[in-house]
Design a protein around this motif. Structure first.
Motif, PDB file in Angstrom:
ATOM      1  N   PRO A 204       0.839  -1.200   0.000  1.00  0.00           N
ATOM      2  CA  PRO A 204       0.000   0.000   0.000  1.00  0.00           C
ATOM      3  C   PRO A 204       0.869   1.243   0.000  1.00  0.00           C
ATOM      4  CG  PRO A 204       0.052  -1.018   2.177  1.00  0.00           C
ATOM      5  CD  PRO A 204       0.758  -1.971   1.254  1.00  0.00           C
ATOM      6  N   ALA A 205       0.270   2.383  -0.226  1.00  0.00           N
ATOM      7  CA  ALA A 205       1.030   3.637  -0.200  1.00  0.00           C
ATOM      8  C   ALA A 205       1.685   3.809   1.164  1.00  0.00           C
ATOM      9  CB  ALA A 205       0.107   4.811  -0.495  1.00  0.00           C
ATOM     10  N   MET A 206       2.938   4.240   1.160  1.00  0.00           N
ATOM     11  CA  MET A 206       3.634   4.483   2.417  1.00  0.00           C
ATOM     12  C   MET A 206       3.044   5.696   3.125  1.00  0.00           C
ATOM     13  SD  MET A 206       7.269   5.947   0.902  1.00  0.00           S
ATOM     14  CE  MET A 206       7.397   4.675  -0.381  1.00  0.00           C
ATOM     15  N   LEU A 207       3.345   5.819   4.398  1.00  0.00           N
ATOM     16  CA  LEU A 207       2.860   6.965   5.162  1.00  0.00           C
ATOM     17  C   LEU A 207       3.620   8.239   4.815  1.00  0.00           C
ATOM     18  CD1 LEU A 207       2.357   5.292   8.666  1.00  0.00           C
ATOM     19  CD2 LEU A 207       0.615   5.824   6.948  1.00  0.00           C
ATOM     20  N   ASN A 208       4.855   8.096   4.322  1.00  0.00           N
ATOM     21  CA  ASN A 208       5.619   9.271   3.901  1.00  0.00           C
ATOM     22  C   ASN A 208       4.918   9.957   2.729  1.00  0.00           C
ATOM     23  OD1 ASN A 208       7.414   6.821   4.525  1.00  0.00           O
ATOM     24  ND2 ASN A 208       8.776   8.514   5.036  1.00  0.00           N
ATOM     25  N   PRO A 209       4.838  11.277   2.729  1.00  0.00           N
ATOM     26  CA  PRO A 209       4.355  11.966   1.533  1.00  0.00           C
ATOM     27  C   PRO A 209       5.370  11.821   0.393  1.00  0.00           C
ATOM     28  CG  PRO A 209       4.505  13.467   3.431  1.00  0.00           C
ATOM     29  CD  PRO A 209       5.175  12.196   3.819  1.00  0.00           C
ATOM     30  N   LEU A 210       4.901  12.034  -0.820  1.00  0.00           N
ATOM     31  CA  LEU A 210       5.777  12.100  -1.985  1.00  0.00           C
ATOM     32  C   LEU A 210       5.863  13.550  -2.444  1.00  0.00           C
ATOM     33  CD1 LEU A 210       4.494   9.040  -4.060  1.00  0.00           C
ATOM     34  CD2 LEU A 210       6.336   9.103  -2.363  1.00  0.00           C
ATOM     35  N   GLN A 211       7.040  13.942  -2.941  1.00  0.00           N
ATOM     36  CA  GLN A 211       7.240  15.301  -3.450  1.00  0.00           C
ATOM     37  C   GLN A 211       7.752  15.245  -4.881  1.00  0.00           C
ATOM     38  OE1 GLN A 211      10.002  16.696  -0.230  1.00  0.00           O
ATOM     39  NE2 GLN A 211       8.704  18.513  -0.307  1.00  0.00           N
ATOM     40  N   ASN A 212       7.384  16.259  -5.664  1.00  0.00           N
ATOM     41  CA  ASN A 212       8.006  16.414  -6.973  1.00  0.00           C
ATOM     42  C   ASN A 212       9.218  17.331  -6.858  1.00  0.00           C
ATOM     43  OD1 ASN A 212       7.039  19.059  -6.905  1.00  0.00           O
ATOM     44  ND2 ASN A 212       5.357  18.658  -8.331  1.00  0.00           N
ATOM     45  N   CYS A 237      16.326  12.160   4.793  1.00  0.00           N
ATOM     46  CA  CYS A 237      17.166  11.162   5.451  1.00  0.00           C
ATOM     47  C   CYS A 237      18.005  10.413   4.418  1.00  0.00           C
ATOM     48  CB  CYS A 237      16.310  10.169   6.226  1.00  0.00           C
ATOM     49  SG  CYS A 237      15.486  10.883   7.653  1.00  0.00           S
ATOM     50  N   ASP A 238      19.197  10.046   4.815  1.00  0.00           N
ATOM     51  CA  ASP A 238      20.104   9.295   3.960  1.00  0.00           C
ATOM     52  C   ASP A 238      20.708   8.144   4.764  1.00  0.00           C
ATOM     53  OD1 ASP A 238      21.814   8.443   1.954  1.00  0.00           O
ATOM     54  OD2 ASP A 238      23.376   9.907   2.471  1.00  0.00           O
ATOM     55  N   PRO A 239      20.289   6.885   4.499  1.00  0.00           N
ATOM     56  CA  PRO A 239      19.311   6.455   3.491  1.00  0.00           C
ATOM     57  C   PRO A 239      17.877   6.761   3.934  1.00  0.00           C
ATOM     58  CG  PRO A 239      20.058   4.578   4.760  1.00  0.00           C
ATOM     59  CD  PRO A 239      20.890   5.739   5.214  1.00  0.00           C
ATOM     60  N   PRO A 240      16.928   6.733   2.976  1.00  0.00           N
ATOM     61  CA  PRO A 240      15.547   7.080   3.316  1.00  0.00           C
ATOM     62  C   PRO A 240      14.956   6.156   4.380  1.00  0.00           C
ATOM     63  CG  PRO A 240      15.873   7.040   0.942  1.00  0.00           C
ATOM     64  CD  PRO A 240      17.099   6.453   1.548  1.00  0.00           C
ATOM     65  N   VAL A 241      14.100   6.712   5.206  1.00  0.00           N
ATOM     66  CA  VAL A 241      13.377   5.940   6.224  1.00  0.00           C
ATOM     67  C   VAL A 241      11.916   5.853   5.772  1.00  0.00           C
ATOM     68  CG1 VAL A 241      12.664   5.804   8.641  1.00  0.00           C
ATOM     69  CG2 VAL A 241      14.937   6.708   8.048  1.00  0.00           C
ATOM     70  N   LEU A 242      11.495   4.659   5.377  1.00  0.00           N
ATOM     71  CA  LEU A 242      10.138   4.455   4.880  1.00  0.00           C
ATOM     72  C   LEU A 242       9.240   4.013   6.022  1.00  0.00           C
ATOM     73  CD1 LEU A 242      10.864   2.565   1.533  1.00  0.00           C
ATOM     74  CD2 LEU A 242      10.979   5.019   2.040  1.00  0.00           C
ATOM     75  N   TYR A 295      20.775  -2.857   3.569  1.00  0.00           N
ATOM     76  CA  TYR A 295      19.476  -3.088   4.186  1.00  0.00           C
ATOM     77  C   TYR A 295      19.213  -1.981   5.194  1.00  0.00           C
ATOM     78  CZ  TYR A 295      20.094  -7.894   2.474  1.00  0.00           C
ATOM     79  OH  TYR A 295      20.299  -9.014   1.680  1.00  0.00           O
ATOM     80  N   GLU A 296      18.021  -1.382   5.149  1.00  0.00           N
ATOM     81  CA  GLU A 296      17.629  -0.389   6.130  1.00  0.00           C
ATOM     82  C   GLU A 296      16.229  -0.745   6.640  1.00  0.00           C
ATOM     83  OE1 GLU A 296      18.283   1.212   2.816  1.00  0.00           O
ATOM     84  OE2 GLU A 296      20.396   0.983   3.325  1.00  0.00           O
ATOM     85  N   PRO A 297      16.033  -0.746   7.952  1.00  0.00           N
ATOM     86  CA  PRO A 297      14.723  -1.085   8.505  1.00  0.00           C
ATOM     87  C   PRO A 297      13.600  -0.187   7.970  1.00  0.00           C
ATOM     88  CG  PRO A 297      16.370  -1.114  10.240  1.00  0.00           C
ATOM     89  CD  PRO A 297      17.043  -0.539   9.023  1.00  0.00           C
ATOM     90  N   VAL A 298      12.470  -0.821   7.739  1.00  0.00           N
ATOM     91  CA  VAL A 298      11.239  -0.110   7.416  1.00  0.00           C
ATOM     92  C   VAL A 298      10.471   0.069   8.716  1.00  0.00           C
ATOM     93  CG1 VAL A 298       9.018  -0.298   6.225  1.00  0.00           C
ATOM     94  CG2 VAL A 298      11.130  -0.979   5.063  1.00  0.00           C
ATOM     95  N   VAL A 299       9.977   1.261   8.975  1.00  0.00           N
ATOM     96  CA  VAL A 299       9.262   1.555  10.214  1.00  0.00           C
ATOM     97  C   VAL A 299       7.797   1.175  10.050  1.00  0.00           C
ATOM     98  CG1 VAL A 299       8.586   3.355  11.845  1.00  0.00           C
ATOM     99  CG2 VAL A 299      10.865   3.391  10.801  1.00  0.00           C
TER     100      VAL A 299
END
Length: 301
Positions: A204-212, A237-242, A295-299
Motif C-alpha cells: 500500500p502507499a507508504m505513510l511518507n508523503p511524496l514530493q516532486n 534522510c540518507d538512506p531514506p526511512v520508509l 538493508y535499512e529497517p522499514v518503520v
C-alpha cells in the motif's frame, strides 16, 4: 529508532558575493565575518577558506546553537522536507540527515528496504509501452559488469540479477519473488542475460508523503507529468526511512519480497519501485554469498 547526523554547508560565494541565502545543501553567508560569528556562537572551528561543512549529531547542543545563530542572523531555518518547497526557498535551507541504524535494529526489523551498491548494467529509458509494462531496459555493454550477480541499473534504483544467482533465488522459496527478463537495446549478442528483481506483491502507499522536484506533495496514484520527479519526503534522510501502517501491510499476507506502491526517481522514465524484503530474503542472499548489499529497517506503525 536510529540516530541522525545533520549535514550541511555554510560558505561564502567568492565568485558571486551578492548571491547569498539558503540553498539545497546549506547556506551562502552574506560575508566572511558572518561565517566567523556563526562559528564562534556554535563553538565550531573555521578553516582558512572560511567554509563550514557541518556534521553534528541531532542531539548535539552545538547544532541547536548553530541553527539559532543562523536564524537570528538571517531568519533562515533548516527545512523539514526532502525537497524544499518553492515558496520556502528564500527562508529554508536543505539539510541531509544521515541515518545510523544499529546492527541490532537491522537484525530485528520485520521488513527492510533492500538495495545494492554495485552496478550490473546501465539504465536505458524505456519506450511508452515498456514503461507501462514496467519493463527494465538497459544498454548493451561489452563489459556488462561480468563479476556482478546482483546490482543496480546504474545510476538508478532498479535491481537485476544474473545466473547463477537467478537459480539460487528461485530455489530459496521466497514468497512474492518475480524475476522477469531485462530488455537490452543497441543490438548485438547478449552474453550475460539479466532478470529484473521484482515481486508479485505491491505494498500500500507508504505513510511518507511524496514530493516532486518543486517540493509539491504528489498523490501516490496521480498520473506522472512528462518531466516530473518523485521523491520520498522523509526529512531528507540518507538512506531514506520508509514508514508503513502495520495493519495495511498485514492484509497482504505473507511475503519475502514486495515492491513500493510508488515509482520513485528523477523523472518518469528513470523511476523504479523499490524492493522491501523480509529477514528470510536477507538470510537467503547471505547463504548465497552475495556481496555489496544494503538493508535499512522499514518503520511499521
Amino acid at each position: 529508532m536510529p540516530k541522525f547526523k545533520h549535514t550541511f554547508s555554510i560558505r561564502y560565494n567568492y565568485r558571486y558575493p551578492d548571491d547569498w541565502g539558503p540553498n539545497s545543501i546549506g547556506i551562502y553567508a552574506k560575508s566572511l565575518k558572518d561565517i566567523d560569528d556563526i562559528c564562534a556562537v556554535a563553538d565550531l572551528e573555521n578553516n582558512e577558506y572560511r567554509k563550514i561543512d557541518v556534521e553534528l549529531d541531532e542531539n548535539d547542543p552545538r547544532l541547536v546553537r548553530l541553527y539559532k545563530a543562523i536564524e537570528e542572523k538571517y531568519q533562515f531555518k533548516p527545512s523539514p522536507h526532502t525537497i524544499v518547497p518553492m515558496a520556502e526557498r528564500r527562508s529554508y535551507f536543505g539539510v541531509v540527515r544521515k541515518v545510523e541504524w544499529t546492527a541490532a535494529e537491522i537484525n530485528e526489523a520485520e521488513f527492510l528496504r533492500f538495495s545494492a551498491t554495485r552496478q550490473i548494467a546501465h539504465h536505458e529509458n524505456p519506450d511508452d509501452e515498456q514503461w507501462e509494462r514496467e519493463d527494465y531496459v538497459v544498454e548493451l555493454d561489452k563489459k556488462q559488469y561480468t563479476a556482478v550477480q546482483l546490482g543496480l541499473l546504474s545510476p538508478f534504483q532498479g535491481l537485476a540479477v544474473a545466473e547463477p544467482l537467478k537459480s539460487g533465488l528461485l530455489s530459496s522459496d521466497l514468497a512474492g519473488l518475480n524475476l522477469t527478463p531485462v530488455i537490452f537495446t543497441g543490438g548485438g549478442s547478449v552474453k550475460k542475460p539479466l532478470w529484473a528483481l521484482k515481486s508479485h506483491v505491491v505494498l500500500p502507499a507508504m505513510l511518507n508523503p511524496l514530493q516532486n522536484e518543486h517540493g509539491e506533495v504528489v498523490a501516490a496514484d496521480k498520473p506522472w507529468a512528462r518531466f516530473e520527479s518523485r521523491h520520498v519526503d522523509d526529512g531528507n534522510c540518507d538512506p531514506p526511512v520508509l514508514r508503513y501502517r502495520r495493519a495495511e501491510v498485514q492484509r497482504l499476507g505473507h511475503f519475502d519480497i514486495a515492491m513500493t506502491h510508488a515509482r520513485l526517481g528523477n523523472g518518469q522514465k528513470m523511476a523504479y519501485r523499490w524492493c522491501i524484503v523480509s529477514q528470510k530474503f536477507r538470510a537467503a542472499l547471505k547463504q548465497l554469498k552475495v556481496p555489496a548489499l544494503s538493508y535499512e529497517p522499514v518503520v511499521m506503525e
